[in-house]
Scaffold this motif. Structure first.
Motif, PDB file in Angstrom:
ATOM      1  N   GLU A  29      -7.976 -14.607  72.992  1.00 43.61           N
ATOM      2  CA  GLU A  29      -8.370 -15.946  72.570  1.00 43.61           C
ATOM      3  C   GLU A  29      -9.877 -16.097  72.736  1.00 43.61           C
TER       4      GLU A  29
ATOM      5  N   LEU B  24     -14.698 -21.399  70.562  1.00 44.56           N
ATOM      6  CA  LEU B  24     -15.733 -21.497  69.537  1.00 44.56           C
ATOM      7  C   LEU B  24     -16.937 -22.304  69.995  1.00 44.56           C
TER       8      LEU B  24
ATOM      9  N   PRO C 294      -1.836 -15.047  63.915  1.00 43.45           N
ATOM     10  CA  PRO C 294      -3.132 -15.729  64.078  1.00 43.45           C
ATOM     11  C   PRO C 294      -2.919 -17.181  64.485  1.00 43.45           C
ATOM     12  N   VAL C 295      -3.760 -17.660  65.388  1.00 44.23           N
ATOM     13  CA  VAL C 295      -3.581 -18.981  65.996  1.00 44.23           C
ATOM     14  C   VAL C 295      -4.875 -19.775  65.896  1.00 44.23           C
ATOM     15  N   LEU C 296      -4.757 -21.062  65.611  1.00 50.25           N
ATOM     16  CA  LEU C 296      -5.863 -22.005  65.732  1.00 50.25           C
ATOM     17  C   LEU C 296      -5.458 -23.068  66.745  1.00 50.25           C
TER      18      LEU C 296
ATOM     19  N   ASN D 126       0.052 -22.087  64.173  1.00 48.78           N
ATOM     20  CA  ASN D 126      -0.062 -20.667  63.820  1.00 48.78           C
ATOM     21  C   ASN D 126       0.821 -20.305  62.643  1.00 48.78           C
TER      22      ASN D 126
ATOM     23  N   TYR E  11     -10.583 -23.262  69.382  1.00 49.45           N
ATOM     24  CA  TYR E  11     -10.526 -21.813  69.623  1.00 49.45           C
ATOM     25  C   TYR E  11      -9.601 -21.158  68.609  1.00 49.45           C
ATOM     26  N   PHE E  12      -9.725 -19.845  68.498  1.00 48.00           N
ATOM     27  CA  PHE E  12      -8.766 -19.090  67.699  1.00 48.00           C
ATOM     28  C   PHE E  12      -8.235 -17.946  68.546  1.00 48.00           C
TER      29      PHE E  12
ATOM     30  N   GLU F 171      -1.783 -26.171  69.492  1.00 46.01           N
ATOM     31  CA  GLU F 171      -1.982 -24.981  68.658  1.00 46.01           C
ATOM     32  C   GLU F 171      -1.150 -25.080  67.385  1.00 46.01           C
TER      33      GLU F 171
END
Length: 235
Positions: free
Chosen positions: A107, A110, A168-170, A187, A118-119, A185
Motif C-alpha cells: 500500500e 499518496l 487493485p485497491v483505491l 477494489n 492511497y492505492f 476502500e
C-alpha cells in the motif's frame, strides 16, 4: 491579515505533522467492519451481479515503512444463500455459501495530508464453496413431465471454486487520533479459478453429473470500511 495567515499556516503545519504519525508506527492491526462485495458466480446463476453485505468478516496486518505499507489480509464469510439457476424461472437453488481468501500486497500513501488517499495491490488465494439443493420450478417443464414435480427430482449440489486473485485497491483514511485511523476502500478483483460442479439427483437412480472448468471473472467490491490501530512508535 498577518495574524490570520499565521494561524492558517500553523493549522496546516499541525495537520501535516499529525498525519505523518501513521508512518511513525511499525505496524497496524486492521479490522474490517463492513463490506459490500460481489461474490463469485455459482453454477449458471441468473443474477450474476450477486452482491452481499458482510460485517466484521476480515482483518489485516500492515507493516509500515514511511509512505509504504506491506499488507497481509484475510477474510471469511459463511451464510445461507438462494438464487435462480440458468434463468429466473428455471431452477431454484438453496444452500450454504462459504468463501474465504488470503492475500499479500503493498500500500502507498499518496499524500501526507490529514485525509490520506492511497492505492494498493493485493495478490492471493481464494476459495468459494456452495452446498445445497436445486429444484425445477419451470411450470411448463413440470407439466410436460406428466406427473408434476415428482417427475423431475431435486438434485444435491456441491460447487467449488479455488484459485488466485489480483486486486487493485483505491482507498482513503483519516486519523482522528495518532494511534487510530478510519478507512474506506473500493477494489476490482480478478479471480482465476478451477471450478467443480457436482450434482446428484435425489431419486432411486442417484445420477451424478460432474463438470470441471477453468474460469476467470471480475468481481466489483464497491466499498469496505473499517478501523486501523497503530502500534510500536519508531521514535
Amino acid at each position: 491579515m498577518k495574524q490570520i495567515l499565521l494561524i492558517f499556516s500553523f493549522i496546516t503545519l499541525s495537520l501535516t505533522v499529525f498525519s505523518q504519525q501513521n508512518g511513525d508506527y511499525n505496524y497496524s492491526i486492521v479490522v474490517r467492519g463492513f463490506s459490500y462485495a460481489q461474490m463469485p458466480k455459482i453454477l449458471n446463476q441468473s443474477n450474476s451481479n450477486n452482491y452481499l453485505k458482510a460485517y466484521f468478516n476480515g482483518g489485516m496486518i500492515k507493516f509500515n515503512d514511511n509512505q509504504f505499507s506491506y499488507r497481509i489480509s484475510g477474510n471469511y464469510l459463511t451464510r445461507s444463500d438462494e438464487f435462480f439457476n440458468n434463468c429466473n424461472n428455471c431452477e431454484l437453488v438453496k444452500g450454504n455459501l462459504k468463501d474465504y481468501a488470503f492475500k499479500l500486497g503493498f500500500e502507498k500513501n499518496l499524500t501526507y495530508t490529514a485525509v490520506q488517499p492511497y492505492f494498493a495491490i493485493d495478490l492471493g488465494y481464494r476459495y468459494n464453496r456452495f452446498t445445497g439443493n436445486s429444484v425445477v420450478v419451470n411450470t411448463d417443464k413440470l407439466a410436460a413431465g406428466g406427473q408434476g414435480a415428482a417427475a423431475i427430482p431435486a438434485s444435491s449440489i456441491i460447487a467449488t471454486k479455488e484459485g488466485f486473485t489480483i486486486t487493485p485497491v483505491l482507498g482513503i483514511k483519516f486519523s482522528p487520533v495518532k494511534q487510530i485511523s478510519i478507512f474506506a476502500e473500493t477494489n476490482l478483483e480478478f479471480f482465476y479459478s478451477y471450478e467443480r460442479q457436482d450434482a446428484v439427483t435425489q431419486d432411486a437412480a442417484n445420477t451424478r453429473t460432474l463438470s470441471k472448468y477453468n474460469k476467470g471473472e471480475y468481481l466489483i467490491n464497491p466499498v469496505s470500511v473499517g478501523i486501523q490501530f497503530h502500534f510500536v512508535n519508531k521514535n
